[in-house]
Enzyme design. Structure first.
Site, PDB file in Angstrom:
ATOM      1  N   ARG A   1      27.481 166.981  30.741  1.00 31.80           N
ATOM      2  CA  ARG A   1      28.580 167.597  29.973  1.00 31.80           C
ATOM      3  C   ARG A   1      29.064 166.672  28.859  1.00 31.80           C
ATOM      4  O   ARG A   1      30.197 166.223  28.867  1.00 31.80           O
ATOM      5  CB  ARG A   1      29.767 167.888  30.905  1.00 31.80           C
ATOM      6  CG  ARG A   1      29.466 168.731  32.135  1.00 31.80           C
ATOM      7  CD  ARG A   1      30.770 169.108  32.848  1.00 31.80           C
ATOM      8  NE  ARG A   1      31.612 167.963  33.108  1.00 31.80           N
ATOM      9  CZ  ARG A   1      31.710 167.319  34.277  1.00 31.80           C
ATOM     10  NH1 ARG A   1      31.025 167.740  35.326  1.00 31.80           N
ATOM     11  NH2 ARG A   1      32.496 166.279  34.394  1.00 31.80           N
TER      12      ARG A   1
ATOM     13  N   ARG B   1      42.597 162.376  39.526  1.00 34.59           N
ATOM     14  CA  ARG B   1      43.171 163.342  38.595  1.00 34.59           C
ATOM     15  C   ARG B   1      42.937 164.711  39.235  1.00 34.59           C
ATOM     16  O   ARG B   1      43.374 164.945  40.343  1.00 34.59           O
ATOM     17  CB  ARG B   1      42.515 163.184  37.201  1.00 34.59           C
ATOM     18  CG  ARG B   1      43.319 163.776  36.081  1.00 34.59           C
ATOM     19  CD  ARG B   1      42.687 163.552  34.706  1.00 34.59           C
ATOM     20  NE  ARG B   1      41.375 164.186  34.570  1.00 34.59           N
ATOM     21  CZ  ARG B   1      40.665 164.228  33.447  1.00 34.59           C
ATOM     22  NH1 ARG B   1      41.139 163.663  32.343  1.00 34.59           N
ATOM     23  NH2 ARG B   1      39.490 164.805  33.400  1.00 34.59           N
TER      24      ARG B   1
ATOM     25  N   LYS C   1      35.976 171.952  23.887  1.00 36.27           N
ATOM     26  CA  LYS C   1      37.434 172.108  24.039  1.00 36.27           C
ATOM     27  C   LYS C   1      38.163 171.487  22.840  1.00 36.27           C
ATOM     28  O   LYS C   1      37.575 170.675  22.105  1.00 36.27           O
ATOM     29  CB  LYS C   1      37.872 171.425  25.331  1.00 36.27           C
ATOM     30  CG  LYS C   1      37.540 169.943  25.344  1.00 36.27           C
ATOM     31  CD  LYS C   1      37.697 169.317  26.718  1.00 36.27           C
ATOM     32  CE  LYS C   1      37.201 167.887  26.671  1.00 36.27           C
ATOM     33  NZ  LYS C   1      37.331 167.209  27.977  1.00 36.27           N
TER      34      LYS C   1
ATOM     35  N   TYR D   1      58.249 155.221   1.854  1.00 36.31           N
ATOM     36  CA  TYR D   1      59.485 155.080   2.636  1.00 36.31           C
ATOM     37  C   TYR D   1      59.668 153.660   3.153  1.00 36.31           C
ATOM     38  O   TYR D   1      58.731 153.047   3.679  1.00 36.31           O
ATOM     39  CB  TYR D   1      59.452 156.015   3.840  1.00 36.31           C
ATOM     40  CG  TYR D   1      59.615 157.471   3.500  1.00 36.31           C
ATOM     41  CD1 TYR D   1      60.764 157.944   2.891  1.00 36.31           C
ATOM     42  CD2 TYR D   1      58.611 158.383   3.814  1.00 36.31           C
ATOM     43  CE1 TYR D   1      60.916 159.292   2.592  1.00 36.31           C
ATOM     44  CE2 TYR D   1      58.749 159.729   3.531  1.00 36.31           C
ATOM     45  CZ  TYR D   1      59.907 160.180   2.915  1.00 36.31           C
ATOM     46  OH  TYR D   1      60.043 161.514   2.624  1.00 36.31           O
TER      47      TYR D   1
ATOM     48  N   ASP E   1      52.909 164.341   4.179  1.00 42.81           N
ATOM     49  CA  ASP E   1      51.912 165.067   3.395  1.00 42.81           C
ATOM     50  C   ASP E   1      51.043 164.173   2.520  1.00 42.81           C
ATOM     51  O   ASP E   1      50.157 164.669   1.826  1.00 42.81           O
ATOM     52  CB  ASP E   1      52.625 166.059   2.456  1.00 42.81           C
ATOM     53  CG  ASP E   1      53.679 166.853   3.193  1.00 42.81           C
ATOM     54  OD1 ASP E   1      53.326 167.458   4.220  1.00 42.81           O
ATOM     55  OD2 ASP E   1      54.844 166.836   2.763  1.00 42.81           O
TER      56      ASP E   1
ATOM     57  N   HIS F   1      34.043 164.148  37.830  1.00 42.97           N
ATOM     58  CA  HIS F   1      34.214 163.543  36.507  1.00 42.97           C
ATOM     59  C   HIS F   1      34.392 162.031  36.677  1.00 42.97           C
ATOM     60  O   HIS F   1      35.100 161.589  37.576  1.00 42.97           O
ATOM     61  CB  HIS F   1      35.447 164.155  35.832  1.00 42.97           C
ATOM     62  CG  HIS F   1      35.560 163.876  34.361  1.00 42.97           C
ATOM     63  ND1 HIS F   1      34.595 164.269  33.446  1.00 42.97           N
ATOM     64  CD2 HIS F   1      36.522 163.257  33.648  1.00 42.97           C
ATOM     65  CE1 HIS F   1      34.980 163.895  32.227  1.00 42.97           C
ATOM     66  NE2 HIS F   1      36.139 163.279  32.320  1.00 42.97           N
TER      67      HIS F   1
ATOM     68  N   CYS G   1      53.264 159.189   4.888  1.00 42.58           N
ATOM     69  CA  CYS G   1      54.299 160.224   4.903  1.00 42.58           C
ATOM     70  C   CYS G   1      53.728 161.487   5.557  1.00 42.58           C
ATOM     71  O   CYS G   1      52.583 161.508   5.984  1.00 42.58           O
ATOM     72  CB  CYS G   1      54.751 160.525   3.479  1.00 42.58           C
ATOM     73  SG  CYS G   1      55.180 159.056   2.527  1.00 42.58           S
TER      74      CYS G   1
HETATM   75  C1  LIG Z   1      36.072 166.549  27.996  1.00 39.50           C
HETATM   76  C2  LIG Z   1      35.201 166.617  29.178  1.00 39.50           C
HETATM   77  C3  LIG Z   1      33.918 166.075  29.160  1.00 39.50           C
HETATM   78  C4  LIG Z   1      33.356 165.328  27.968  1.00 39.50           C
HETATM   79  O1  LIG Z   1      33.827 164.013  27.907  1.00 39.50           O
HETATM   80  P1  LIG Z   1      33.256 163.040  26.742  1.00 39.50           P
HETATM   81  O2  LIG Z   1      33.763 161.710  27.120  1.00 39.50           O
HETATM   82  O3  LIG Z   1      33.842 163.530  25.470  1.00 39.50           O
HETATM   83  O4  LIG Z   1      31.800 163.168  26.764  1.00 39.50           O
HETATM   84  C5  LIG Z   1      33.123 166.257  30.269  1.00 39.50           C
HETATM   85  N1  LIG Z   1      33.571 166.922  31.353  1.00 39.50           N
HETATM   86  C6  LIG Z   1      34.810 167.444  31.418  1.00 39.50           C
HETATM   87  C7  LIG Z   1      35.248 168.174  32.635  1.00 39.50           C
HETATM   88  C8  LIG Z   1      35.676 167.303  30.342  1.00 39.50           C
HETATM   89  O5  LIG Z   1      36.895 167.839  30.410  1.00 39.50           O
END
Ligand SMILES: *Cc1c(COP(=O)(O)O)cnc(C)c1O
Length: 381
Positions: A222, A134, A35, A265, A314, A166, A312
């Site tokens: 994951r 969440r 992602k 700046y 750029d 998660h 800045c």
């Molecule tokens: C982003 C994400 C992960 C990965 O998390 P990391 O901490 O980068 O390993 C795993 N599961 C889900 C659902 C996520 O959105």
């Protein structure tokens, strides 16, 4: 170098990191989380490198990301959209054989309706909230979610192929919520299976859990950040991971200025003596944090130099003292660290954030230049 700033992405590092995570995961499959442009590394090349390293699934947050994978030819690989948002083009996702996530009965209904429009059943993963508060259904809402999903399955609209949750605190090994989330997940899986769900995969582990909680692997892990060679548990070492991104910029110009010169700046930096300043063509418009003004270090001419004054949009300035650089000389902002440059982790520590944010925020104006066997040295964007 000709480009003002570029992010070099070592695709062999990504493949190698995935291979080592796969080994760590025992028999579990690896879903590479790609992602947010693969955490800034570039969605398509990073996804291909992860697959070359042994990942068998790809994970994204939004439907558009999944559709891009398909459009770019990544078609034969199981792909999960893990965020449930009303009004996403779920019919297109289903038509493209992309798995979806449902954490509430309304989401099951929305996906079932989309499946009717797509003319084929959806594949869904039920998301349990095991303690992060969440997304997903908490233990009290879980039976209703399972029931709604089984009804839609019986009607032929979808198949429940996954059960997932998660972790909130896996980056703090020993945090009591890790054991409790794991126990709650086991109960919720058991409930769903007793009710008649036959999942292909049960999955819970992000990078931190993949690296530190072997009992949480289930059928699939994951990892995200670890694929890119950064660790979510920096105090526990690097786990042999190799950072994939090196951010470099070519020196734009060097000038000699007198003592007492205010720089950038607000003149928050004033030269203490006659000195050489170098202008580095990367700024907050490229994702260099402005909070890093007068704080972050870069590697220039073989030595560490701190950003002098404000970042800045750029560009920013560094103070070379009596050293000098030629226009075009390469400055390394961050990288794996083996040439003496800072790491993304070091920048994150200085800024009070996490390495995830440092690499993900590098903007689309910065071309990604791919290195490694999988790349053949191509440029994208
Ligand atoms: C982003 C994400 C992960 C990965 O998390 P990391 O901490 O980068 O390993 C795993 N599961 C889900 C659902 C996520 O959105």
């Amino acid at each position: 170098m000709r480009s003002p700033a570029e992010a070099r992405v070592d695709l062999d590092a990504i493949s190698g990191n995935v291979a080592s995570l796969r080994e760590r995961a025992g028999g579990a499959e690896v879903m590479a989380m790609v992602k947010a442009e693969a955490y800034g590394h570039g969605l398509i090349p990073a996804a291909r490198a992860a697959l070359a390293g042994g990942a068998t699934w790809l994970g994204v947050a939004k439907v558009a990301e999944g559709l891009r994978l398909r459009a770019e030819g990544l078609t034969g690989v199981r792909t999960l959209v893990s965020l449930g948002v009303p009004g996403e083009p779920y019919d297109q996702a289903i038509a493209a054989d992309i798995d979806l996530t449902a954490g509430a009965p309304w989401m099951v209904r929305e996906i079932a309706d989309a499946a009717v429009r797509a003319g084929r059943p959806a594949r869904i993963h039920l998301k349990a909230d095991t303690g992060m508060s969440r997304g997903g259904a908490g233990a009290e809402e879980w039976p209703a979610l399972v029931e709604a999903a089984l009804a839609a399955e019986a009607a032929g609209h979808l198949r429940v192929v996954g059960l997932m949750s998660h972790f909130a605190c896996a980056d703090e090994p020993g945090h009591p919520s890790n054991a409790s989330q794991l126990a709650v997940f086991r109960e919720m899986v058991e409930h769903a299976e007793k009710a008649g769900v036959r999942p292909e995969v049960r999955h819970l582990s992000n990078s931190a859990a993949t690296l530190t909680l072997p009992e949480a692997r289930f059928d699939l892990v994951r990892p995200g950040i670890a694929i890119y060679g950064l660790t979510p548990v920096p105090e526990a070492g690097t786990f042999g991971l190799r950072p994939a991104m090196t951010l470099v910029a070519g020196t734009a110009l060097v000038k000699r200025v007198p003592a007492g010169s205010g720089v950038s700046y607000g003149h928050t930096y004033v030269t203490g003596r006659e000195t050489n300043l170098a202008v580095v063509p990367a700024g907050y418009g490229d994702g260099i944090p402005r909070h890093g003004s007068s704080l972050l270090e870069v590697l220039a001419g073989g030595a560490r130099r701190r950003i002098a004054g404000r970042v800045c949009m750029d560009q920013f300035v560094i103070d070379l003292g009596d050293d000098t650089l030629a226009a075009g000389d390469e400055i390394v902002l961050f990288g794996p660290g083996d040439r003496g440059e800072p790491t993304a982790q070091e920048w994150a520590d200085a800024l009070g954030t996490i390495s995830y944010e440092i690499v993900t925020r590098i903007g689309s104006r910065v071309p990604r230049v791919y290195t490694g066997q999988a790349a053949g040295g191509g440029v994208d964007g």
